[in-house]
Write a protein that holds these residues in place. Structure first.
Motif, PDB file in Angstrom:
ATOM      1  N   ALA A  35       0.823  -1.212   0.000  1.00  0.00           N
ATOM      2  CA  ALA A  35       0.000   0.000   0.000  1.00  0.00           C
ATOM      3  C   ALA A  35       0.858   1.263   0.000  1.00  0.00           C
ATOM      4  O   ALA A  35       0.491   2.274  -0.607  1.00  0.00           O
ATOM      5  CB  ALA A  35      -0.937  -0.003   1.206  1.00  0.00           C
ATOM      6  N   THR A  40      -2.250   1.241  -2.754  1.00  0.00           N
ATOM      7  CA  THR A  40      -3.349   0.286  -2.837  1.00  0.00           C
ATOM      8  C   THR A  40      -3.985   0.069  -1.456  1.00  0.00           C
ATOM      9  O   THR A  40      -3.801  -0.969  -0.815  1.00  0.00           O
ATOM     10  CB  THR A  40      -2.853  -1.056  -3.416  1.00  0.00           C
ATOM     11  N   GLY A  41      -4.706   1.063  -1.041  1.00  0.00           N
ATOM     12  CA  GLY A  41      -5.451   0.987   0.208  1.00  0.00           C
ATOM     13  C   GLY A  41      -6.732   1.789   0.066  1.00  0.00           C
ATOM     14  O   GLY A  41      -6.874   2.604  -0.855  1.00  0.00           O
ATOM     15  N   ALA A  72     -13.140  -1.420  -0.921  1.00  0.00           N
ATOM     16  CA  ALA A  72     -12.188  -2.522  -0.813  1.00  0.00           C
ATOM     17  C   ALA A  72     -12.421  -3.563  -1.907  1.00  0.00           C
ATOM     18  O   ALA A  72     -11.463  -4.127  -2.458  1.00  0.00           O
ATOM     19  CB  ALA A  72     -12.304  -3.172   0.565  1.00  0.00           C
ATOM     20  N   ARG A  76      -9.839  -5.452  -4.603  1.00  0.00           N
ATOM     21  CA  ARG A  76      -9.654  -6.846  -4.176  1.00  0.00           C
ATOM     22  C   ARG A  76      -9.010  -6.944  -2.796  1.00  0.00           C
ATOM     23  O   ARG A  76      -8.143  -7.787  -2.534  1.00  0.00           O
ATOM     24  CB  ARG A  76      -8.828  -7.627  -5.206  1.00  0.00           C
ATOM     25  N   ILE A  77      -9.432  -6.042  -1.917  1.00  0.00           N
ATOM     26  CA  ILE A  77      -8.972  -6.085  -0.533  1.00  0.00           C
ATOM     27  C   ILE A  77     -10.024  -6.823   0.285  1.00  0.00           C
ATOM     28  O   ILE A  77     -11.202  -6.442   0.301  1.00  0.00           O
ATOM     29  CB  ILE A  77      -8.764  -4.662   0.031  1.00  0.00           C
ATOM     30  N   ALA A 109      -7.987  -0.108   5.143  1.00  0.00           N
ATOM     31  CA  ALA A 109      -7.795  -1.479   4.663  1.00  0.00           C
ATOM     32  C   ALA A 109      -6.806  -1.412   3.511  1.00  0.00           C
ATOM     33  O   ALA A 109      -6.962  -0.575   2.608  1.00  0.00           O
ATOM     34  CB  ALA A 109      -9.117  -2.087   4.217  1.00  0.00           C
ATOM     35  N   TYR A 110      -5.810  -2.299   3.496  1.00  0.00           N
ATOM     36  CA  TYR A 110      -4.702  -2.091   2.574  1.00  0.00           C
ATOM     37  C   TYR A 110      -3.991  -3.392   2.222  1.00  0.00           C
ATOM     38  O   TYR A 110      -4.087  -4.394   2.921  1.00  0.00           O
ATOM     39  CB  TYR A 110      -3.701  -1.096   3.182  1.00  0.00           C
ATOM     40  N   LYS A 111      -3.268  -3.313   1.115  1.00  0.00           N
ATOM     41  CA  LYS A 111      -2.433  -4.432   0.663  1.00  0.00           C
ATOM     42  C   LYS A 111      -1.107  -4.406   1.429  1.00  0.00           C
ATOM     43  O   LYS A 111      -0.511  -3.345   1.617  1.00  0.00           O
ATOM     44  CB  LYS A 111      -2.169  -4.309  -0.831  1.00  0.00           C
ATOM     45  N   THR A 112      -0.664  -5.608   1.821  1.00  0.00           N
ATOM     46  CA  THR A 112       0.549  -5.670   2.634  1.00  0.00           C
ATOM     47  C   THR A 112       1.742  -6.271   1.896  1.00  0.00           C
ATOM     48  O   THR A 112       2.740  -5.594   1.663  1.00  0.00           O
ATOM     49  CB  THR A 112       0.278  -6.452   3.932  1.00  0.00           C
ATOM     50  N   SER A 128      -1.483 -10.056   0.153  1.00  0.00           N
ATOM     51  CA  SER A 128      -2.197 -10.145   1.428  1.00  0.00           C
ATOM     52  C   SER A 128      -2.754  -8.777   1.831  1.00  0.00           C
ATOM     53  O   SER A 128      -2.328  -7.735   1.319  1.00  0.00           O
ATOM     54  CB  SER A 128      -1.277 -10.688   2.519  1.00  0.00           C
ATOM     55  N   CYS A 129      -3.700  -8.809   2.764  1.00  0.00           N
ATOM     56  CA  CYS A 129      -4.416  -7.592   3.151  1.00  0.00           C
ATOM     57  C   CYS A 129      -4.420  -7.433   4.669  1.00  0.00           C
ATOM     58  O   CYS A 129      -4.245  -8.401   5.412  1.00  0.00           O
ATOM     59  CB  CYS A 129      -5.862  -7.632   2.657  1.00  0.00           C
TER      60      CYS A 129
END
Length: 323
Positions: A35, A40-41, A72, A76-77, A109-112, A128-129
Motif C-alpha cells: 500500500a 493500494t489501500g 475494498a 480486491r482487498i 484497509a490495505y495491501k501488505t 495479502s491484506c
C-alpha cells in the motif's frame, strides 16, 4: 498554515490492527508495504460526537463502513467483517481510548505483501491484506465564519481512470496537489473542475451552490465522491427548508454568481465558502441557508433533534462490549 487549521492531535493509545486491539506503539509496518509502494489501500473518516447527556454517538458509521467495503472490493482487498461488526469495533476502540468527546476514526484497509510464489510487480491478486483502525480526539478544524477557495489548475481524476466513488489512498495525491497549490496562493482550500471543465468537488469535500433560493450540487457523473455528509445535507434541506437539491452539471461561472457556497464532508463538516478566487461569495459572510444547514447538522449529529427519524446515530456505550 491556513487560517483556522491546527495540527492534528495524537491518535489514541490503542488501535484495532489485524484482528485485535493492540497498543499503537506495537504496530510495525515495513517500508516494503504494498500500500505504501503503490497506494493500494482504501479508507474512511468517521466522526463521533458528544451529546448533551455526555453520551457519545458515532455518526452514520454503518454507512461509512458499507462504503468502505465497496471500496475494498474494487481493489480486491478482503475485509473479514460486516459493516455492523465494524461499527461495534469502532465503538469499542473509542471506549478503550477514552474518547468520550468529539472524536475521529480512520479505518484503513490495505495491501501488505506478495503471497508466496507471486512474482514481483504491481498487482491486486496474490497480495495479502490488513485492516487498521485508529481514533483521535477532534473537534471542528475549519473556521465556521467561512473560508476562501481557489479554482485549482489541477483537474479531478476521471472515473474512467480512478473512480472517485471509492476512497483509494493513492488517489489522494490528486487532492494533495490541489491543496498545495491553493494554500501556496493564500487560499484555504481548492475546488476541482473535472475533465469537462465543470465543477466537481473541493479537495476533500462536496460543493453546494445557492442562488435565488435554489440549491444545486454536482451530480455523480461529475467525478465526485458520493459523500455521506452530502447525502445528510440533502435530507436536512428537504426537512428543514422544504428544498429539493438539484443534482446536475454545475458550471464554473455559477460559482462566481452564487449567493452562497458551502462545503460538506466528514472532516470539515459544514463550512461556508465566503470568497472564491479573490471574489466575495454573495455578501462575503455565511448566508442564511448555509447557517440553517450548519445548525440542523449540529443538532442532528449531537442527538438534539427530536424530529430526527433517521437511523444515523450509534451510541458509544460506557460499558465495554468486548469482541
Amino acid at each position: 498554515m491556513s487560517a483556522g487549521r491546527t495540527a492534528a492531535p495524537a491518535a489514541g493509545r490503542w488501535v484495532f490492527h489485524d484482528g485485535d486491539f493492540v497498543a499503537a506503539a506495537d504496530v510495525r509496518l515495513g517500508p516494503d508495504l504494498q500500500a505504501l509502494q503503490y497506494g493500494t489501500g482504501v479508507f474512511e473518516g468517521i466522526r463521533s460526537y458528544a451529546g448533551d447527556s455526555g453520551e457519545a454517538h458515532l455518526f452514520r458509521a454503518h454507512d461509512h463502513f458499507t462504503r468502505m467495503i465497496g471500496s475494498a472490493r474494487l481493489l480486491r482487498i478482503a475485509i473479514e467483517y460486516s459493516a455492523a461488526e465494524l461499527v461495534d469495533i469502532a465503538a469499542e476502540l473509542l471506549r478503550r481510548n477514552g474518547h468520550t468527546g468529539d472524536a475521529y476514526l480512520r479505518p484503513l484497509a490495505y495491501k501488505t505483501a506478495l503471497e508466496p510464489g507471486v512474482p514481483f510487480g504491481v498487482r491486486l491478486r496474490g497480495v495479502s491484506c490488513a485492516l487498521t483502525i485508529v481514533s483521535l480526539p477532534m473537534g471542528s478544524y475549519l473556521p465556521k465564519g467561512g473560508i476562501s477557495c481557489g479554482i485549482s489548475s489541477w483537474r479531478r481524476i476521471p472515473d474512467s481512470s480512478l473512480p472517485a466513488r471509492a476512497k483509494i489512498t493513492g488517489a489522494y495525491a490528486n487532492n494533495a496537489l490541489a491543496t498545495d497549490e491553493a494554500t501556496a496562493a493564500g487560499y484555504d482550500d481548492a475546488i476541482f473542475l473535472n475533465q469537462a471543465g465543470h465543477v466537481a468537488e473541493a479537495s476533500t469535500a462536496n460543493v453546494f451552490v445557492v442562488r435565488a433560493g435554489r440549491v444545486v450540487t454536482p451530480a455523480q457523473d461529475a467525478d465526485i465522491l458520493e459523500g455521506i455528509t452530502r447525502d445528510s445535507v440533502i435530507s436536512l434541506l428537504r426537512r428543514e427548508a422544504a428544498i429539493e437539491v438539484e443534482r446536475r452539471t454545475v458550471l464554473r461561472s455559477e460559482l462566481y454568481t452564487a449567493d452562497e457556497i458551502f462545503l460538506t464532508g466528514t472532516g470539515c463538516e459544514i463550512v461556508p465558502v465566503t470568497a472564491l478566487d479573490g471574489r466575495p461569495v454573495g455578501s462575503g459572510v455565511p448566508g442564511p441557508l448555509t447557517r440553517t444547514v450548519m445548525d440542523a447538522y449540529d443538532r442532528s449529529v449531537r442527538g438534539r433533534d427530536p424530529h430526527d427519524e433517521q437511523d444515523w446515530l450509534t451510541p458509544v456505550h460506557a460499558t465495554p462490549v468486548l469482541l
